[in-house]
Design a protein around this motif. Structure first.
Motif, PDB file in Angstrom:
ATOM      1  N   PRO A  88      -6.454  -6.335  -6.082  1.00 19.10           N
ATOM      2  CA  PRO A  88      -6.841  -5.192  -6.858  1.00 19.10           C
ATOM      3  C   PRO A  88      -8.261  -4.748  -6.353  1.00 19.10           C
ATOM      4  O   PRO A  88      -8.693  -3.843  -6.244  1.00 19.10           O
ATOM      5  CB  PRO A  88      -6.464  -5.643  -8.245  1.00 19.10           C
ATOM      6  N   ARG A  89      -9.108  -5.846  -6.545  1.00 22.16           N
ATOM      7  CA  ARG A  89     -10.623  -5.404  -6.189  1.00 22.16           C
ATOM      8  C   ARG A  89     -10.880  -4.904  -5.073  1.00 22.16           C
ATOM      9  O   ARG A  89     -11.757  -4.109  -4.939  1.00 22.16           O
ATOM     10  CB  ARG A  89     -11.328  -6.671  -6.399  1.00 22.16           C
ATOM     11  N   VAL A  90     -10.036  -5.131  -3.876  1.00 30.79           N
ATOM     12  CA  VAL A  90     -10.228  -4.509  -2.426  1.00 30.79           C
ATOM     13  C   VAL A  90      -9.842  -3.156  -2.581  1.00 30.79           C
ATOM     14  O   VAL A  90     -10.482  -2.295  -2.022  1.00 30.79           O
ATOM     15  CB  VAL A  90      -9.672  -5.395  -1.256  1.00 30.79           C
ATOM     16  N   ALA A  91      -8.648  -2.839  -3.123  1.00 33.06           N
ATOM     17  CA  ALA A  91      -8.396  -1.456  -2.987  1.00 33.06           C
ATOM     18  C   ALA A  91      -9.274  -0.764  -4.181  1.00 33.06           C
ATOM     19  O   ALA A  91      -9.518   0.605  -3.651  1.00 33.06           O
ATOM     20  CB  ALA A  91      -6.919  -1.301  -3.613  1.00 33.06           C
ATOM     21  N   ALA A  92      -9.495  -1.177  -5.003  1.00 27.60           N
ATOM     22  CA  ALA A  92     -10.745  -0.500  -5.982  1.00 27.60           C
ATOM     23  C   ALA A  92     -12.062  -0.144  -5.217  1.00 27.60           C
ATOM     24  O   ALA A  92     -12.734   0.861  -5.594  1.00 27.60           O
ATOM     25  CB  ALA A  92     -11.026  -1.193  -7.459  1.00 27.60           C
ATOM     26  N   ALA A  93     -12.583  -1.297  -4.702  1.00 27.18           N
ATOM     27  CA  ALA A  93     -13.599  -1.231  -3.831  1.00 27.18           C
ATOM     28  C   ALA A  93     -13.616  -0.099  -2.963  1.00 27.18           C
ATOM     29  O   ALA A  93     -14.590   0.722  -2.605  1.00 27.18           O
ATOM     30  CB  ALA A  93     -14.249  -2.370  -3.235  1.00 27.18           C
ATOM     31  N   ALA A  94     -12.246   0.201  -2.117  1.00 25.03           N
ATOM     32  CA  ALA A  94     -12.281   0.849  -1.155  1.00 25.03           C
ATOM     33  C   ALA A  94     -12.312   2.461  -1.535  1.00 25.03           C
ATOM     34  O   ALA A  94     -13.089   3.314  -1.032  1.00 25.03           O
ATOM     35  CB  ALA A  94     -10.868   0.714  -0.253  1.00 25.03           C
ATOM     36  N   ALA A  95     -11.671   2.558  -2.626  1.00 23.68           N
ATOM     37  CA  ALA A  95     -11.783   3.940  -3.514  1.00 23.68           C
ATOM     38  C   ALA A  95     -13.255   4.200  -3.740  1.00 23.68           C
ATOM     39  O   ALA A  95     -13.714   5.429  -3.712  1.00 23.68           O
ATOM     40  CB  ALA A  95     -10.838   3.808  -4.556  1.00 23.68           C
ATOM     41  N   GLN A  96     -13.853   3.129  -4.448  1.00 20.79           N
ATOM     42  CA  GLN A  96     -15.571   3.523  -4.961  1.00 20.79           C
ATOM     43  C   GLN A  96     -16.296   3.900  -3.804  1.00 20.79           C
ATOM     44  O   GLN A  96     -17.205   4.707  -3.840  1.00 20.79           O
ATOM     45  CB  GLN A  96     -15.897   2.222  -5.658  1.00 20.79           C
ATOM     46  N   LEU A  97     -15.968   3.172  -2.356  1.00 18.90           N
ATOM     47  CA  LEU A  97     -16.827   3.226  -1.384  1.00 18.90           C
ATOM     48  C   LEU A  97     -16.187   4.667  -0.507  1.00 18.90           C
ATOM     49  O   LEU A  97     -16.925   4.806   0.518  1.00 18.90           O
ATOM     50  CB  LEU A  97     -16.868   2.269  -0.422  1.00 18.90           C
ATOM     51  N   GLY A  98     -15.454   5.420  -1.079  1.00 17.59           N
ATOM     52  CA  GLY A  98     -15.041   6.697  -0.483  1.00 17.59           C
ATOM     53  C   GLY A  98     -13.751   6.984   0.532  1.00 17.59           C
ATOM     54  O   GLY A  98     -13.713   7.886   1.134  1.00 17.59           O
ATOM     55  N   ALA A  99     -13.112   5.875   0.498  1.00 14.83           N
ATOM     56  CA  ALA A  99     -11.911   5.921   1.217  1.00 14.83           C
ATOM     57  C   ALA A  99     -10.881   7.044   0.626  1.00 14.83           C
ATOM     58  O   ALA A  99     -11.139   7.251  -0.643  1.00 14.83           O
ATOM     59  CB  ALA A  99     -11.016   4.619   1.289  1.00 14.83           C
ATOM     60  N   ALA A 100     -10.246   7.671   1.503  1.00 16.40           N
ATOM     61  CA  ALA A 100      -9.151   8.502   1.094  1.00 16.40           C
ATOM     62  C   ALA A 100      -7.877   8.003   0.590  1.00 16.40           C
ATOM     63  O   ALA A 100      -6.868   8.567  -0.129  1.00 16.40           O
ATOM     64  CB  ALA A 100      -8.932   9.571   2.138  1.00 16.40           C
ATOM     65  N   GLY A 101      -7.552   6.708   0.936  1.00 16.97           N
ATOM     66  CA  GLY A 101      -6.421   6.176   0.213  1.00 16.97           C
ATOM     67  C   GLY A 101      -6.513   4.592   0.890  1.00 16.97           C
ATOM     68  O   GLY A 101      -7.436   4.121   1.412  1.00 16.97           O
ATOM     69  N   PHE A 102      -5.690   3.850   0.071  1.00 12.67           N
ATOM     70  CA  PHE A 102      -5.433   2.472   0.474  1.00 12.67           C
ATOM     71  C   PHE A 102      -4.115   2.040   0.515  1.00 12.67           C
ATOM     72  O   PHE A 102      -3.283   2.211  -0.608  1.00 12.67           O
ATOM     73  CB  PHE A 102      -6.221   1.398  -0.560  1.00 12.67           C
ATOM     74  N   ILE A 103      -3.485   1.769   1.652  1.00 10.51           N
ATOM     75  CA  ILE A 103      -2.081   1.478   1.876  1.00 10.51           C
ATOM     76  C   ILE A 103      -1.895  -0.114   2.342  1.00 10.51           C
ATOM     77  O   ILE A 103      -2.496  -0.648   3.401  1.00 10.51           O
ATOM     78  CB  ILE A 103      -1.476   2.294   2.977  1.00 10.51           C
ATOM     79  N   PRO A 104      -1.308  -0.943   1.648  1.00  8.40           N
ATOM     80  CA  PRO A 104      -1.027  -2.441   1.798  1.00  8.40           C
ATOM     81  C   PRO A 104      -0.023  -2.331   3.145  1.00  8.40           C
ATOM     82  O   PRO A 104       0.774  -1.591   3.224  1.00  8.40           O
ATOM     83  CB  PRO A 104      -0.359  -2.976   0.682  1.00  8.40           C
ATOM     84  N   LYS A 105      -0.583  -3.437   4.089  1.00  8.87           N
ATOM     85  CA  LYS A 105       0.313  -3.453   4.954  1.00  8.87           C
ATOM     86  C   LYS A 105       1.825  -4.007   4.735  1.00  8.87           C
ATOM     87  O   LYS A 105       2.656  -3.758   5.626  1.00  8.87           O
ATOM     88  CB  LYS A 105      -0.186  -4.547   6.290  1.00  8.87           C
ATOM     89  N   SER A 106       2.074  -4.550   3.703  1.00 11.57           N
ATOM     90  CA  SER A 106       3.369  -5.142   3.149  1.00 11.57           C
ATOM     91  C   SER A 106       4.340  -3.770   2.725  1.00 11.57           C
ATOM     92  O   SER A 106       5.575  -3.966   2.564  1.00 11.57           O
ATOM     93  CB  SER A 106       3.344  -6.173   2.012  1.00 11.57           C
ATOM     94  N   ALA A 107       3.680  -2.625   2.551  1.00 11.05           N
ATOM     95  CA  ALA A 107       4.164  -1.409   2.252  1.00 11.05           C
ATOM     96  C   ALA A 107       5.398  -0.833   3.264  1.00 11.05           C
ATOM     97  O   ALA A 107       5.278  -1.225   4.383  1.00 11.05           O
ATOM     98  CB  ALA A 107       3.358  -0.343   1.863  1.00 11.05           C
ATOM     99  N   SER A 108       6.657  -0.512   2.710  1.00  9.60           N
ATOM    100  CA  SER A 108       7.683   0.074   3.665  1.00  9.60           C
ATOM    101  C   SER A 108       7.210   1.426   4.342  1.00  9.60           C
ATOM    102  O   SER A 108       6.021   1.924   4.073  1.00  9.60           O
ATOM    103  CB  SER A 108       8.730   0.286   2.649  1.00  9.60           C
ATOM    104  N   LEU A 109       7.984   1.573   5.364  1.00 10.60           N
ATOM    105  CA  LEU A 109       7.417   2.764   6.378  1.00 10.60           C
ATOM    106  C   LEU A 109       7.370   4.231   5.293  1.00 10.60           C
ATOM    107  O   LEU A 109       6.929   5.140   5.552  1.00 10.60           O
ATOM    108  CB  LEU A 109       8.352   2.924   7.390  1.00 10.60           C
ATOM    109  N   GLU A 110       8.376   4.043   4.386  1.00 11.32           N
ATOM    110  CA  GLU A 110       8.570   5.325   3.645  1.00 11.32           C
ATOM    111  C   GLU A 110       7.607   5.334   2.677  1.00 11.32           C
ATOM    112  O   GLU A 110       6.913   6.415   2.601  1.00 11.32           O
ATOM    113  CB  GLU A 110       9.910   5.100   2.865  1.00 11.32           C
ATOM    114  N   ALA A 111       6.918   4.320   2.134  1.00 15.42           N
ATOM    115  CA  ALA A 111       5.892   4.179   1.188  1.00 15.42           C
ATOM    116  C   ALA A 111       4.660   4.548   1.807  1.00 15.42           C
ATOM    117  O   ALA A 111       3.628   5.410   1.523  1.00 15.42           O
ATOM    118  CB  ALA A 111       5.543   2.827   0.487  1.00 15.42           C
ATOM    119  N   ILE A 112       4.252   4.138   3.283  1.00 14.23           N
ATOM    120  CA  ILE A 112       3.368   4.477   4.206  1.00 14.23           C
ATOM    121  C   ILE A 112       3.312   5.910   4.482  1.00 14.23           C
ATOM    122  O   ILE A 112       2.252   6.771   4.106  1.00 14.23           O
ATOM    123  CB  ILE A 112       3.357   3.810   5.365  1.00 14.23           C
ATOM    124  N   ARG A 113       4.442   6.510   4.683  1.00 16.76           N
ATOM    125  CA  ARG A 113       4.408   7.842   4.961  1.00 16.76           C
ATOM    126  C   ARG A 113       4.258   8.762   3.845  1.00 16.76           C
ATOM    127  O   ARG A 113       3.404   9.931   3.943  1.00 16.76           O
ATOM    128  CB  ARG A 113       5.922   8.561   5.626  1.00 16.76           C
TER     129      ARG A 113
END
Length: 212
Positions: A88-113
């Motif tokens: 969770p801290r990595v996703a939260a940090a990415a958001a704080q540092l200006g990323a537009a989104g955070f998608i885990p590699k374990s997500a399904s293709l449907e979730a990635i889309r």
């Protein structure tokens, strides 16, 4: 030049999977694959990039520093982090540092889309981490590019003389930068600065406070 989507990941099979998802969301856009941060930067320098999908851990980059650098150079570019880390801290940090989104590699293709479609609409896409803004990350983000490079050199254990040689600047300039960055970070020693900067890493736990 037609607008492009850049996928920066050093795993060819995963790049192919991402390219499939990207093609469903950004139909008609050219999809450019890069296997390193350096390759991604070269593509971005050519212009006309609609979005960047970025793995945080490649041969020439590891952690959130690469996100900070790319946000500095391309402030209007949507950058979607696609990471094997599900902390969770990595996703939260990415958001704080200006990323537009955070998608885990374990997500399904449907979730990635689904996540990419949200970013295309201008909406953020992040897992619900429940984490609050981290003041230490805000301090790190306030560093200038030169100060971040010197902080990176300090993390490698380089002495002032070695940093001066690597960056082709005077030792006095190195000392001035170190004084300024330590003031911005609110730390009193190089060790404390290194511990605080570990919050940019994605593959190891960090201490609760570098100033304890």
């Amino acid at each position: 030049m037609a607008s492009r989507i850049v996928i920066a990941d050093d795993h060819p099979l995963f790049r192919s999977a991402l390219a499939h998802a990207v093609g469903k969301v950004w139909e008609g856009f050219a999809i450019i694959e890069a296997s390193s941060a350096a390759e991604a930067r070269a593509v971005l320098a050519e212009g006309a990039v609609e979005a960047l999908l970025l793995d945080l851990h490649m041969a020439d980059s590891s952690g959130l520093s690469v996100l900070m650098d790319l946000r500095q150079d391309h402030p209007a570019l949507p950058i979607v982090i696609v990471s094997a880390s599900e902390e969770p801290r990595v996703a939260a940090a990415a958001a704080q540092l200006g990323a537009a989104g955070f998608i885990p590699k374990s997500a399904s293709l449907e979730a990635i889309r689904e996540g990419l479609a949200a970013v295309k609409r201008g909406d953020g896409w992040f897992p619900d981490t429940g984490a609050e803004a981290d003041d230490d990350l805000a301090r790190i983000a306030s560093l200038t590019p030169a100060q971040r490079r010197i902080l990176g050199a300090i993390r490698q254990g380089l002495l002032n003389k070695q940093i001066a040689y690597e960056l082709a600047i005077s030792e006095a300039t190195v000392k001035a930068h170190i004084t300024a960055l330590m003031r911005k970070l609110g730390v009193a020693s190089r060790t404390q600065a290194v511990l605080l900067a570990a919050k940019l890493d994605v593959d190891q736990p960090v201490a609760d406070s570098a100033r304890a």
